[in-house]
Design an enzyme around this catalytic site. Structure first.
Site, PDB file in Angstrom:
ATOM      1  N   TRP A  57      14.857  54.133  58.875  1.00 26.97           N
ATOM      2  CA  TRP A  57      15.326  55.319  59.604  1.00 26.97           C
ATOM      3  C   TRP A  57      16.446  55.003  60.572  1.00 26.97           C
ATOM      4  O   TRP A  57      17.417  55.752  60.682  1.00 26.97           O
ATOM      5  CB  TRP A  57      14.158  56.047  60.276  1.00 26.97           C
ATOM      6  CG  TRP A  57      13.204  56.544  59.235  1.00 26.97           C
ATOM      7  CD1 TRP A  57      11.942  56.082  58.990  1.00 26.97           C
ATOM      8  CD2 TRP A  57      13.471  57.532  58.225  1.00 26.97           C
ATOM      9  NE1 TRP A  57      11.405  56.729  57.906  1.00 26.97           N
ATOM     10  CE2 TRP A  57      12.312  57.628  57.412  1.00 26.97           C
ATOM     11  CE3 TRP A  57      14.554  58.345  57.922  1.00 26.97           C
ATOM     12  CZ2 TRP A  57      12.215  58.501  56.331  1.00 26.97           C
ATOM     13  CZ3 TRP A  57      14.472  59.222  56.832  1.00 26.97           C
ATOM     14  CH2 TRP A  57      13.310  59.288  56.062  1.00 26.97           C
TER      15      TRP A  57
ATOM     16  N   ASP B 209      14.799  57.628  68.643  1.00 26.72           N
ATOM     17  CA  ASP B 209      14.103  58.430  67.640  1.00 26.72           C
ATOM     18  C   ASP B 209      12.608  58.133  67.765  1.00 26.72           C
ATOM     19  O   ASP B 209      12.155  57.056  67.406  1.00 26.72           O
ATOM     20  CB  ASP B 209      14.624  58.048  66.244  1.00 26.72           C
ATOM     21  CG  ASP B 209      13.852  58.733  65.113  1.00 26.72           C
ATOM     22  OD1 ASP B 209      12.936  59.519  65.396  1.00 26.72           O
ATOM     23  OD2 ASP B 209      14.185  58.461  63.943  1.00 26.72           O
TER      24      ASP B 209
ATOM     25  N   LYS C 114       5.025  64.885  62.158  1.00 28.42           N
ATOM     26  CA  LYS C 114       4.095  63.767  62.142  1.00 28.42           C
ATOM     27  C   LYS C 114       3.006  63.947  63.196  1.00 28.42           C
ATOM     28  O   LYS C 114       1.849  64.163  62.885  1.00 28.42           O
ATOM     29  CB  LYS C 114       4.832  62.441  62.340  1.00 28.42           C
ATOM     30  CG  LYS C 114       5.621  62.027  61.106  1.00 28.42           C
ATOM     31  CD  LYS C 114       7.030  61.757  61.463  1.00 28.42           C
ATOM     32  CE  LYS C 114       7.974  61.585  60.293  1.00 28.42           C
ATOM     33  NZ  LYS C 114       7.518  61.375  58.971  1.00 28.42           N
TER      34      LYS C 114
END
Ligand code: PMP
Length: 367
Positions: A105, A174, A198
């Site tokens: 990511w 992030d 999530k």
């Protein structure tokens, strides 16, 4: 009736059952309006109350200082890979940003940022992503506009257990896959973002927490819906926000509060993840953890079976038997294979113990 399966998905992930029941109860009639939240105008008094309460609850949960704006945006985590450089690359004249790449990511975020400025890779290159290189090897640029990292790499399971020191350069993080799983000092960051699907809700909304002095640097080409200053000026209502996703997230924040807040989430996360890591450790070479100790994720626990690289047939058998027994979505990401148990806030200690018992039985039957 109670659900008979346990969802260990990496995301979109399990939601707390009381949250789902609450949403179900008022699906057709939100607080006496006769309307579903999905049918409310985003400018209505009812929705204004939902979005402002949601923001207030998040501010309480994380003790967010007053000089930070909270935004609820669309475009997911990946949208922020673009929005961050579009808004912050021009903070300093060099138009250079530092990226700590510790997994897929952060690698994607760095790749996207290259479209809008220069990207300096702070860490020595690696394809393995099983640990975070020692700070002595980091190449931080004091002239960088910002330093970017991913607190928890959802695919590889590499999680920072500390906040990197940047000596005054704004820090961007992030936190998509570990947001609200541990308390953190917001004032250490320039910007934090987290896609909801999530730990904090369903897909569609991304939380952005940004320090006010970083607003107003967007490039001319920045799409207006990604311009933090414009969104902050409109309280995230420049255009139609993902209203139902905001509502669901608000219900999750209520639930976290009821449970005892973020500190309680952290205590549970420690218990749950240790259960699986300890089991691997004690399995004498049946289960293998690909991660070096020290940066092991409490949220996404990668597991290999039979050997450090994983024994394909055994892993396949494990996944089949697990699914039959009601342990769902344990397959590792297609890019790495193996098993991954995602133990987000909504997964209980008891559910994790049930998974551990299943893993023990599987080991006895297959070693
Ligand atoms: N960051 C992290 C840490 C993620 O796990 C993900 C998605 N799994 C993303 C960003 C991308 O989020 P989205 O799919 O919402 O674009």
């Amino acid at each position: 009736q109670a659900r008979s399966v346990i969802n260990f998905s990496a995301g979109p992930a399990k939601l707390p059952e009381p949250v789902m029941r609450h949403a179900q109860r008022e699906m057709l009639n939100h607080e006496g309006t006769g309307l579903s939240v999905m049918e409310l105008s985003h400018r209505s008094a009812e929705f204004s109350k939902i979005i402002s309460t949601t923001e207030k609850d998040l501010r309480d949960l994380l003790d967010i200082p007053d000089n930070y704006k909270v935004l609820f945006l669309q475009g997911g985590g990946s949208g922020q890979f673009s929005a961050v450089p579009l808004n912050l690359m021009r903070l300093k004249p060099d138009h250079t940003a530092d990226y700590l790449v510790t997994g897929t990511w952060s690698a994607k975020a760095a790749q996207e940022a290259k479209k809008y400025g220069k990207v300096n890779l702070v860490l020595p290159p690696t394809k393995k992503y099983t640990s975070i290189p020692d700070k002595s090897t980091w190449d931080l640029n004091p002239e960088a506009s910002y330093v970017y990292y991913c607190a928890n790499e959802t695919i590889h399971g590499v999680e920072f257990q500390y906040i990197p020191e940047t000596n005054g350069v704004p820090l961007v993080c992030d936190m998509s896959s570990n947001f609200l799983s541990r308390p953190f000092d917001v004032s250490k960051f320039g910007l934090v973002f987290a896609a909801a699907q999530k730990n904090i809700g369903c897909a569609g909304v991304t939380v952005v927490i940004i320090r006010e002095d970083l607003l107003g640097y967007a490039m001319d080409i920045c799409p207006v819906i990604f311009d933090y200053k414009s969104q902050a000026g409109h309280n995230s209502l420049y255009n139609t926000p993902p209203t139902y996703s905001v509502y669901m997230m608000g219900l999750v924040f209520d639930w976290v509060k009821e449970q005892g807040g973020v500190a309680k989430m952290e205590a549970n996360a420690k218990i749950k993840s240790s259960t699986i890591y300890n089991l691997m450790q004690e399995s004498k070479g049946f289960y293998w953890c690909p991660l070096d100790p020290g940066n092991r994720s409490r949220m996404n626990v990668p597991v290999r079976i039979g050997s450090p690289e994983g024994h394909e047939d055994l892993e396949k058998k494990f996944l089949e038997e697990a699914a039959k027994a009601g342990f769902l979505q344990l397959k590792g990401h297609r890019s790495v294979g193996g098993i991954r148990a995602s133990l987000y806030n909504a997964v209980t200690v008891d559910e994790t113990d049930q998974l551990a018992a299943f893993m023990r039985n599987f080991m006895e039957a297959n070693r």
